[in-house]
Design a protein around this motif. Structure first.
Motif, PDB file in Angstrom:
ATOM      1  N   LEU A  16      -3.251   4.468  -2.717  1.00 35.70           N
ATOM      2  CA  LEU A  16      -4.377   5.106  -2.038  1.00 35.70           C
ATOM      3  C   LEU A  16      -4.435   6.582  -2.431  1.00 35.70           C
ATOM      4  CD1 LEU A  16      -3.937   3.535   1.522  1.00 35.70           C
ATOM      5  CD2 LEU A  16      -5.464   2.789  -0.315  1.00 35.70           C
ATOM      6  N   PRO A  17      -5.545   7.024  -3.022  1.00 37.21           N
ATOM      7  CA  PRO A  17      -5.618   8.406  -3.514  1.00 37.21           C
ATOM      8  C   PRO A  17      -5.717   9.439  -2.394  1.00 37.21           C
ATOM      9  CG  PRO A  17      -7.739   7.308  -3.785  1.00 37.21           C
ATOM     10  CD  PRO A  17      -6.761   6.254  -3.322  1.00 37.21           C
ATOM     11  N   LYS A  18      -5.102  10.596  -2.648  1.00 44.30           N
ATOM     12  CA  LYS A  18      -5.244  11.788  -1.806  1.00 44.30           C
ATOM     13  C   LYS A  18      -4.722  11.617  -0.385  1.00 44.30           C
ATOM     14  CE  LYS A  18      -9.347  13.281  -4.381  1.00 44.30           C
ATOM     15  NZ  LYS A  18     -10.775  13.674  -4.302  1.00 44.30           N
ATOM     16  N   VAL A  19      -3.811  10.656  -0.160  1.00 38.82           N
ATOM     17  CA  VAL A  19      -3.199  10.512   1.164  1.00 38.82           C
ATOM     18  C   VAL A  19      -1.680  10.537   1.024  1.00 38.82           C
ATOM     19  CG1 VAL A  19      -5.149   9.254   2.130  1.00 38.82           C
ATOM     20  CG2 VAL A  19      -3.246   7.979   1.122  1.00 38.82           C
ATOM     21  N   SER A  20      -1.009  10.808   2.143  1.00 44.60           N
ATOM     22  CA  SER A  20       0.439  10.956   2.138  1.00 44.60           C
ATOM     23  C   SER A  20       1.096   9.783   2.874  1.00 44.60           C
ATOM     24  CB  SER A  20       0.813  12.304   2.757  1.00 44.60           C
ATOM     25  OG  SER A  20       2.188  12.567   2.602  1.00 44.60           O
ATOM     26  N   HIS A  21       2.197  10.067   3.560  1.00 50.22           N
ATOM     27  CA  HIS A  21       2.966   8.995   4.199  1.00 50.22           C
ATOM     28  C   HIS A  21       2.190   8.348   5.346  1.00 50.22           C
ATOM     29  CE1 HIS A  21       6.513   6.703   5.127  1.00 50.22           C
ATOM     30  NE2 HIS A  21       6.545   7.152   6.361  1.00 50.22           N
ATOM     31  N   LEU A  22       1.498   9.154   6.128  1.00 43.70           N
ATOM     32  CA  LEU A  22       0.700   8.616   7.234  1.00 43.70           C
ATOM     33  C   LEU A  22      -0.699   8.276   6.726  1.00 43.70           C
ATOM     34  CD1 LEU A  22       1.844  10.968  10.127  1.00 43.70           C
ATOM     35  CD2 LEU A  22       2.502   8.590   9.760  1.00 43.70           C
ATOM     36  N   SER A  23      -0.749   7.385   5.763  1.00 41.56           N
ATOM     37  CA  SER A  23      -2.011   7.061   5.086  1.00 41.56           C
ATOM     38  C   SER A  23      -3.064   6.524   6.043  1.00 41.56           C
ATOM     39  CB  SER A  23      -1.752   6.045   3.974  1.00 41.56           C
ATOM     40  OG  SER A  23      -1.107   4.878   4.474  1.00 41.56           O
ATOM     41  N   LYS A  24      -2.647   5.781   7.060  1.00 45.97           N
ATOM     42  CA  LYS A  24      -3.592   5.193   8.018  1.00 45.97           C
ATOM     43  C   LYS A  24      -4.285   6.271   8.855  1.00 45.97           C
ATOM     44  CE  LYS A  24       0.136   4.635  11.329  1.00 45.97           C
ATOM     45  NZ  LYS A  24       0.964   3.731  12.134  1.00 45.97           N
ATOM     46  N   ILE A  25      -3.644   7.446   8.981  1.00 49.27           N
ATOM     47  CA  ILE A  25      -4.216   8.566   9.719  1.00 49.27           C
ATOM     48  C   ILE A  25      -4.908   9.536   8.765  1.00 49.27           C
ATOM     49  CG2 ILE A  25      -3.677  10.584  11.175  1.00 49.27           C
ATOM     50  CD1 ILE A  25      -1.410   8.960  12.412  1.00 49.27           C
ATOM     51  N   ASP A  26      -4.323   9.743   7.585  1.00 47.13           N
ATOM     52  CA  ASP A  26      -4.900  10.661   6.602  1.00 47.13           C
ATOM     53  C   ASP A  26      -6.319  10.247   6.208  1.00 47.13           C
ATOM     54  OD1 ASP A  26      -2.697  12.307   6.499  1.00 47.13           O
ATOM     55  OD2 ASP A  26      -1.870  11.441   4.667  1.00 47.13           O
TER      56      ASP A  26
ATOM     57  N   VAL B 142       7.802  10.791   1.466  1.00 50.70           N
ATOM     58  CA  VAL B 142       8.808  10.142   2.321  1.00 50.70           C
ATOM     59  C   VAL B 142       9.243   8.810   1.718  1.00 50.70           C
ATOM     60  CG1 VAL B 142       9.332   9.300   4.635  1.00 50.70           C
ATOM     61  CG2 VAL B 142       7.781  11.252   4.335  1.00 50.70           C
ATOM     62  N   THR B 143       8.264   7.980   1.384  1.00 50.63           N
ATOM     63  CA  THR B 143       8.521   6.732   0.654  1.00 50.63           C
ATOM     64  C   THR B 143       7.633   6.764  -0.595  1.00 50.63           C
ATOM     65  OG1 THR B 143       6.898   5.653   2.115  1.00 50.63           O
ATOM     66  CG2 THR B 143       9.225   5.338   2.627  1.00 50.63           C
ATOM     67  N   PRO B 144       8.111   7.396  -1.650  1.00 49.14           N
ATOM     68  CA  PRO B 144       7.291   7.629  -2.843  1.00 49.14           C
ATOM     69  C   PRO B 144       6.813   6.333  -3.506  1.00 49.14           C
ATOM     70  CG  PRO B 144       9.320   8.931  -2.898  1.00 49.14           C
ATOM     71  CD  PRO B 144       9.460   7.962  -1.777  1.00 49.14           C
ATOM     72  N   ILE B 145       5.893   6.492  -4.426  1.00 45.43           N
ATOM     73  CA  ILE B 145       5.310   5.355  -5.131  1.00 45.43           C
ATOM     74  C   ILE B 145       6.382   4.460  -5.752  1.00 45.43           C
ATOM     75  CG2 ILE B 145       3.901   4.714  -7.142  1.00 45.43           C
ATOM     76  CD1 ILE B 145       2.126   7.155  -6.501  1.00 45.43           C
TER      77      ILE B 145
ATOM     78  N   LEU C  44       0.848  -1.191   0.000  1.00 51.12           N
ATOM     79  CA  LEU C  44       0.000   0.000   0.000  1.00 51.12           C
ATOM     80  C   LEU C  44       0.883   1.240   0.000  1.00 51.12           C
ATOM     81  CD1 LEU C  44      -2.843  -0.730   2.610  1.00 51.12           C
ATOM     82  CD2 LEU C  44      -3.131  -0.278   0.174  1.00 51.12           C
ATOM     83  N   VAL C  45       0.480   2.256  -0.737  1.00 51.87           N
ATOM     84  CA  VAL C  45       1.246   3.505  -0.728  1.00 51.87           C
ATOM     85  C   VAL C  45       0.307   4.668  -0.991  1.00 51.87           C
ATOM     86  CG1 VAL C  45       1.823   3.298  -3.196  1.00 51.87           C
ATOM     87  CG2 VAL C  45       3.256   4.709  -1.695  1.00 51.87           C
ATOM     88  N   GLY C  46       0.591   5.783  -0.346  1.00 51.23           N
ATOM     89  CA  GLY C  46      -0.198   6.979  -0.552  1.00 51.23           C
ATOM     90  C   GLY C  46       0.199   7.688  -1.837  1.00 51.23           C
ATOM     91  N   GLU C  47      -0.770   8.158  -2.567  1.00 48.22           N
ATOM     92  CA  GLU C  47      -0.533   8.871  -3.825  1.00 48.22           C
ATOM     93  C   GLU C  47       0.385  10.074  -3.621  1.00 48.22           C
ATOM     94  OE1 GLU C  47      -3.246  11.212  -7.194  1.00 48.22           O
ATOM     95  OE2 GLU C  47      -4.048  10.833  -5.188  1.00 48.22           O
ATOM     96  N   LEU C  48       0.303  10.713  -2.452  1.00 48.38           N
ATOM     97  CA  LEU C  48       1.029  11.964  -2.210  1.00 48.38           C
ATOM     98  C   LEU C  48       2.248  11.781  -1.314  1.00 48.38           C
ATOM     99  CD1 LEU C  48      -2.119  14.195  -1.479  1.00 48.38           C
ATOM    100  CD2 LEU C  48      -1.014  13.763  -3.694  1.00 48.38           C
TER     101      LEU C  48
END
Length: 274
Positions: A236-246, A215-218, A208-212
């Motif tokens: 995962l669209p529209k989320v960043s590194h802390l995707s589980k919180i975003d 820190v650890t890019p796609i 899993l990786v955030g689109e934005l």
């Protein structure tokens, strides 16, 4: 429920929630703690037995006398699971936690029913592992934990995160102590599992990786997807590194859907949360 247990001569803080048959272990990122997984704990405890440890040197877990390494943290995880009589589990790790999943696979992949590598990497480019690491260690030395915690929260969250949420996220990172945090930073940014990825091919793996994520890019996740045979990847669209919180629900639903192929608890969870 938070508890403490003595493993490898230190006390590890952990949360155990839910009474489901299938065990799901959440492994937090560098500088994080149990609180960073709270939304996922609340969601998955409905049908899973959820175990969420705090790594040594983080928050309420002891530092210990040894230099903190990924290998040592995994020994702690194994010791905790042994005390809880858990022989196998589904593992989900974010960032440093994704590295810990890979270290578990190196030390004893028979314990892994599946692993989810969220916003992670299999190694860090030379610049990040050298001059980038030096800059991070200097920042830890120069800033207060209050300043550092807020800076990390700001950099790792999606750009439109509300100030109230940034302050809440910052408190997670502000709970750190400088010496163990620096040691954990060192072992994280110098990790390299490229030589082991071929042997992880038999492990059900979700990436899993955030689109934005800056820190650890796609591209980091794409590398894992290409080198761990049979792995599945989702952006995962529209989320960043802390995707589980975003976007906690987006993260949790993606994980649930992946686990459905391997877990009755996941299939039941989808039924009860429709």
């Amino acid at each position: 429920m938070h508890k403490k247990v003595c493993v490898n001569d230190i006390h590890i803080n952990y949360d155990e929630s839910g009474t489901g048959k299938d065990v799901l272990v959440f492994l937090h990122g560098l500088g994080e703690n149990i609180a960073s997984w709270q939304a996922q704990i609340d969601y998955f405890q409905q049908t899973f037995r959820v175990i969420t440890p705090e790594m040594r040197g983080h928050a309420q877990s002891d530092d210990g006398e040894e230099v903190i390494t990924l290998a040592l943290m995994v020994k702690d995880i194994f010791a905790l699971l042994d005390q809880l009589d858990i022989k196998q589990a589904h593992f989900c790790g974010l960032s440093m936690g994704a590295l810990l999943c890979q270290e578990i696979a190196v030390q004893d992949k028979s314990r892994i029913l599946s692993m989810t590598l969220a916003n992670g990497a299999g190694f860090y480019p030379e610049e990040m592992a050298t001059t980038g690491l030096e800059a991070r260690l200097k920042r830890i030395e120069d800033l207060s934990m209050q300043e550092l915690g807020y800076a990390i929260a700001k950099a790792a969250s999606k750009p439109d995160t509300a100030e109230e949420q940034l302050i809440k996220t910052a408190t997670i990172f502000q709970a750190n102590r400088k010496k163990p945090y620096a040691q954990a930073t060192q072992t994280t940014l110098t990790a390299d599992y490229r030589a082991h990825h071929a042997s992880m091919g038999g492990i059900p793996t979700f990436i899993l990786v955030g689109e934005l994520d800056p820190v650890t890019p796609i591209a980091f996740s794409q590398y894992l997807n290409e080198h761990i045979l049979g792995s599945k990847m989702q952006i995962l669209p529209k989320v960043s590194h802390l995707s589980k919180i975003d976007d906690p629900m987006l993260f949790s639903r993606a994980l649930t859907e992946f686990l459905c192929a391997y877990s009755n608890s996941a299939r039941l969870l989808l039924e009860v949360t429709v």
